[in-house]
Design a protein around this motif. Structure first.
Motif, PDB file in Angstrom:
ATOM      1  N   GLY A  26      54.847  15.046  -5.109  1.00 17.54           N
ATOM      2  CA  GLY A  26      53.814  15.982  -5.543  1.00 17.54           C
ATOM      3  C   GLY A  26      53.011  15.420  -6.699  1.00 17.54           C
ATOM      4  N   THR A  51      49.003  15.213   0.750  1.00 18.94           N
ATOM      5  CA  THR A  51      47.570  15.216   1.053  1.00 18.94           C
ATOM      6  C   THR A  51      47.014  13.798   0.859  1.00 18.94           C
ATOM      7  N   SER A  61      42.120  24.470 -10.122  1.00 15.64           N
ATOM      8  CA  SER A  61      42.408  25.672 -10.910  1.00 15.64           C
ATOM      9  C   SER A  61      41.372  25.935 -11.995  1.00 15.64           C
ATOM     10  N   ALA A 237      58.047  18.063  -7.446  1.00 12.61           N
ATOM     11  CA  ALA A 237      56.899  18.705  -8.114  1.00 12.61           C
ATOM     12  C   ALA A 237      55.920  19.173  -7.040  1.00 12.61           C
ATOM     13  N   ALA A 269      58.627  23.497   0.203  1.00 12.55           N
ATOM     14  CA  ALA A 269      59.414  22.344   0.667  1.00 12.55           C
ATOM     15  C   ALA A 269      60.404  21.852  -0.388  1.00 12.55           C
ATOM     16  N   THR A 468      50.171  29.666 -18.076  1.00 12.59           N
ATOM     17  CA  THR A 468      51.594  29.327 -18.150  1.00 12.59           C
ATOM     18  C   THR A 468      52.021  28.425 -16.993  1.00 12.59           C
TER      19      THR A 468
HETATM   20  C1  LIG Z   1      41.797  28.653  -7.900  1.00 18.44           C
HETATM   21  C2  LIG Z   1      43.015  28.507  -8.765  1.00 18.44           C
HETATM   22  C3  LIG Z   1      42.942  28.843 -10.110  1.00 18.44           C
HETATM   23  C4  LIG Z   1      44.074  28.689 -10.921  1.00 18.44           C
HETATM   24  N1  LIG Z   1      43.938  28.869 -12.274  1.00 18.44           N
HETATM   25  C5  LIG Z   1      44.982  28.580 -13.084  1.00 18.44           C
HETATM   26  C6  LIG Z   1      44.822  28.556 -14.485  1.00 18.44           C
HETATM   27  O1  LIG Z   1      43.714  28.729 -15.015  1.00 18.44           O
HETATM   28  N2  LIG Z   1      45.916  28.291 -15.260  1.00 18.44           N
HETATM   29  C7  LIG Z   1      47.157  28.048 -14.716  1.00 18.44           C
HETATM   30  O2  LIG Z   1      48.114  27.836 -15.462  1.00 18.44           O
HETATM   31  N3  LIG Z   1      47.324  28.021 -13.377  1.00 18.44           N
HETATM   32  C8  LIG Z   1      46.263  28.255 -12.558  1.00 18.44           C
HETATM   33  N4  LIG Z   1      46.419  28.168 -11.202  1.00 18.44           N
HETATM   34  C9  LIG Z   1      47.765  27.885 -10.674  1.00 18.44           C
HETATM   35  C10 LIG Z   1      48.145  26.425 -10.905  1.00 18.44           C
HETATM   36  O3  LIG Z   1      47.095  25.578 -10.489  1.00 18.44           O
HETATM   37  C11 LIG Z   1      49.407  26.051 -10.143  1.00 18.44           C
HETATM   38  O4  LIG Z   1      50.386  27.040 -10.266  1.00 18.44           O
HETATM   39  C12 LIG Z   1      49.932  24.717 -10.674  1.00 18.44           C
HETATM   40  O5  LIG Z   1      49.017  23.702 -10.336  1.00 18.44           O
HETATM   41  C13 LIG Z   1      51.313  24.412 -10.142  1.00 18.44           C
HETATM   42  O6  LIG Z   1      51.659  23.119 -10.549  1.00 18.44           O
HETATM   43  P1  LIG Z   1      52.557  22.223  -9.591  1.00 18.44           P
HETATM   44  O7  LIG Z   1      52.571  20.858 -10.180  1.00 18.44           O
HETATM   45  O8  LIG Z   1      53.818  22.918  -9.329  1.00 18.44           O
HETATM   46  O9  LIG Z   1      51.747  22.236  -8.202  1.00 18.44           O
HETATM   47  P2  LIG Z   1      50.379  21.519  -7.805  1.00 18.44           P
HETATM   48  O10 LIG Z   1      49.552  21.270  -9.000  1.00 18.44           O
HETATM   49  O11 LIG Z   1      49.788  22.245  -6.668  1.00 18.44           O
HETATM   50  O12 LIG Z   1      50.893  20.100  -7.245  1.00 18.44           O
HETATM   51  C14 LIG Z   1      51.776  20.084  -6.123  1.00 18.44           C
HETATM   52  C15 LIG Z   1      51.457  18.871  -5.267  1.00 18.44           C
HETATM   53  O13 LIG Z   1      52.539  18.658  -4.365  1.00 18.44           O
HETATM   54  C16 LIG Z   1      52.031  18.272  -3.110  1.00 18.44           C
HETATM   55  N5  LIG Z   1      53.069  18.553  -2.111  1.00 18.44           N
HETATM   56  C17 LIG Z   1      53.487  19.754  -1.664  1.00 18.44           C
HETATM   57  N6  LIG Z   1      54.497  19.594  -0.783  1.00 18.44           N
HETATM   58  C18 LIG Z   1      54.725  18.273  -0.705  1.00 18.44           C
HETATM   59  C19 LIG Z   1      55.660  17.484   0.029  1.00 18.44           C
HETATM   60  N7  LIG Z   1      56.556  18.043   0.865  1.00 18.44           N
HETATM   61  N8  LIG Z   1      55.625  16.131  -0.104  1.00 18.44           N
HETATM   62  C20 LIG Z   1      54.709  15.541  -0.918  1.00 18.44           C
HETATM   63  N9  LIG Z   1      53.796  16.241  -1.636  1.00 18.44           N
HETATM   64  C21 LIG Z   1      53.827  17.597  -1.540  1.00 18.44           C
HETATM   65  C22 LIG Z   1      50.762  19.070  -2.962  1.00 18.44           C
HETATM   66  O14 LIG Z   1      49.893  18.486  -2.013  1.00 18.44           O
HETATM   67  C23 LIG Z   1      50.218  19.031  -4.397  1.00 18.44           C
HETATM   68  O15 LIG Z   1      49.339  17.939  -4.587  1.00 18.44           O
HETATM   69  C24 LIG Z   1      45.303  28.275 -10.362  1.00 18.44           C
HETATM   70  C25 LIG Z   1      45.367  27.919  -9.005  1.00 18.44           C
HETATM   71  C26 LIG Z   1      44.227  28.003  -8.218  1.00 18.44           C
HETATM   72  C27 LIG Z   1      44.303  27.528  -6.783  1.00 18.44           C
END
Ligand SMILES: Cc1cc2nc3c(=O)[nH]c(=O)nc-3n(C[C@H](O)[C@H](O)[C@H](O)COP(=O)(O)OP(=O)(O)OC[C@H]3O[C@@H](n4cnc5c(N)ncnc54)[C@H](O)[C@@H]3O)c2cc1C
Length: 487
Positions: A26, A51, A61, A237, A269, A468
């Motif tokens: 991720g 992706t 976001s 992640a 996942a 957060t």
């Molecule tokens: C429009 C929008 C506005 C938002 N605004 C805010 C905000 O202002 N502030 C805030 O705190 N949060 C906000 N969020 C939420 C925040 O973006 C997410 O909760 C945060 O990015 C989660 O972080 P993460 O690293 O867990 O996931 P992500 O940043 O989504 O990263 C996860 C990555 O893992 C990859 N992945 C998934 N499954 C697999 C797999 N099986 N194998 C390999 N790769 C995989 C995905 O493709 C992705 O690139 C917003 C979200 C959106 C869509």
């Protein structure tokens, strides 16, 4: 649970297609922060994303990142805050049942985390946005993002804005917005440290040694099996389970059919892979819930439920309103305003002009309005009578909306039907410790396995504040990187 999630014994791996000290699944906010810190700790790092590029939900976001305790930006803009004050707010607002150790580490590490982000090239403009809003309308760097200055939190902790927003060039939300401006310098930092990335690889299952230690990942790429060896550790992640219908039905059924602020790749996942290796879960029912109303309008009106009764201070954080509407009010809410308040709201600036729709009903009197809305006779009238009685004195002793927004409703009134105006994402996930080690159901860390971001249960156990997710994803992502690199 599909068989394909079961850990694969290392001796059954036919060949390793890729190898690194630390392998991260991720490349969103948690992944990039883990990558930077693992590389700085001397590890050879490989990040996989399913992706075609980095970014995840983070790059799309709004970019709010929850920081405080007296960051240089807070101080430059004249706001007092301390780690203890931040901890008090987070404990009250993000529960019930918060992980106290995580909140403590996060609040006390927040100033250092701000410095770390800016050293990585993230820019926060020294400008404060103080109006009610879901986002900042321009490129302001600081704003309230969790109801810190509204009831009940304003009396639990000293209000301080903690929503930090990376500066956007010529802001256009969704197009290189603040989330992108957060991710881009972080990815550039990782690349400069030699972090490698492989795209179009979907992690499917863990690979474990005979002693139970996680030694790598099994994945799929273009229909073929791929095996990736992690000499020191694997960091999950992969984001939330907002788009896994079965998990939503099992754990957070109020979100059925209403995912938002997540991406389809958030299919749970990482959670399932680790769960299949014995990982414990936490707060799987917790959800962020957005409410599709314009905060400038809501603060100036009254929100009532299906019985015509107010239920929340209308000037609080919209995500708190969303949770109250979906979880406590059967997803039913109506906004009621008089013409003066409506005109005043329309004259303000907002980042969400598309939420300013025409009213559903308009009437000369509150009694006519409640009849048109189909509310029980006298219910809305009683609510407005009580509200007006105290509003005449500029007070709201029932729900404690701030005096600046309290004014009696008079003359012709209008109402907006806001039933079903909610959507959100999941906050529960893998149970990790403060060093982002994934915990087995027996309580001990699973050797070689780390996780951060929305595939874990972070600082939010029930409540939510904007920022957060990027906040705990980045903060505990860093810790996952250090822990994975140093074992
Ligand atoms: C429009 C929008 C506005 C938002 N605004 C805010 C905000 O202002 N502030 C805030 O705190 N949060 C906000 N969020 C939420 C925040 O973006 C997410 O909760 C945060 O990015 C989660 O972080 P993460 O690293 O867990 O996931 P992500 O940043 O989504 O990263 C996860 C990555 O893992 C990859 N992945 C998934 N499954 C697999 C797999 N099986 N194998 C390999 N790769 C995989 C995905 O493709 C992705 O690139 C917003 C979200 C959106 C869509």
């Amino acid at each position: 649970m599909p068989d394909s999630r079961r850990p694969i014994p290392a001796p059954e791996v036919p060949a390793w297609d890729f190898e690194a000290d630390v392998v991260i699944a991720g490349y969103g906010i948690a992944g990039v922060c883990a990558a930077i810190e693992a590389a700085r700790a001397g590890a050879d790092v490989l990040v996989l994303d399913r992706t075609g590029g980095w970014g995840g939900a983070a790059a799309l976001s709004g970019g709010w990142i929850y920081l405080g305790g007296g960051t240089p930006l807070q101080r430059a803009l004249g706001f007092e805050d301390s780690a203890e004050n931040m901890e008090s707010f987070m404990t009250a607002a993000l529960g019930p049942g918060v992980d106290a150790a995580k909140i403590h580490a996060y609040a006390h590490g927040s100033v250092e985390h701000f410095d770390w982000l800016t050293e990585c090239g993230v820019v926060f403009k020294e400008e404060f946005w103080g109006e009610p809003g879901w986002e900042v309308p321009h490129d302001e760097g600081l704003g309230y993002s969790g109801g810190e200055n509204a009831a009940p939190f304003a009396t639990i902790a000293t209000p301080a804005p903690r929503g930090h927003v990376p500066q956007m060039a010529d802001k256009r939300t969704g197009v290189r917005g603040a989330g992108y401006m957060l991710m881009k310098p972080l990815v550039e930092t990782a690349e400069a440290l030699g972090v490698r990335a492989e795209y179009d690889i979907r992690a499917q299952a863990l690979v474990t040694g005979t002693d139970g230690r996680v030694e790598g990942l099994a994945a799929r790429r273009f229909g073929k099996d791929v095996h990736v060896r992690a000499r020191r550790g694997v960091v999950l992640a992969t984001g939330s389970f907002a788009y896994n219908a079965e998990m939503i039905e099992t754990y957070a059924p109020r979100l059925i059919g209403r995912p938002a602020a997540a991406i389809e790749e958030h299919d749970g996942a990482g959670i399932l892979m680790a769960q299949a290796a014995g990982a414990a879960l936490a707060h799987m029912d917790a959800t962020e819930v957005a409410f599709f109303g314009d905060p400038q309008m809501m603060a100036r009106g009254i929100l009532v439920n299906g019985r015509g009764q107010r239920f929340i201070a209308e000037d609080t954080y919209g995500g708190r309103i969303g949770q109250a509407v979906l979880i406590q009010q059967d997803n039913a809410a109506y906004l009621v305003m008089d013409m003066d308040a409506h005109e005043e709201a329309l004259a303000t600036e907002t980042s969400t002009p598309y939420f300013r729709q025409p009213p559903t009903w308009a009437a000369e009197t509150v009694a006519e309005l409640e009849a048109d809305m189909g509310l029980p006779t006298g219910a809305l009238t009683a609510t407005v009578d009580t509200y007006n009685r105290h509003a005449t004195d500029g007070a709201d002793p029932v729900l404690h909306k701030k005096p600046q927004w309290v004014r009696p409703l008079h003359g012709p009134v209008a109402a907006w039907d806001m039933r079903g105006f909610t959507a959100g994402f999941t906050l529960g996930g893998l149970r990790t410790d403060v060093d982002s080690r994934v915990l087995h159901v027996d309580g001990a860390p699973i050797p070689g396995l780390y996780a951060a971001g929305r595939c874990t249960s972070g600082v939010c156990a029930g409540g939510y504040a904007s920022g957060t997710s990027l906040g705990d994803g980045s903060f505990f992502g860093r810790r996952a990187g250090v822990a994975a690199a140093t074992g």
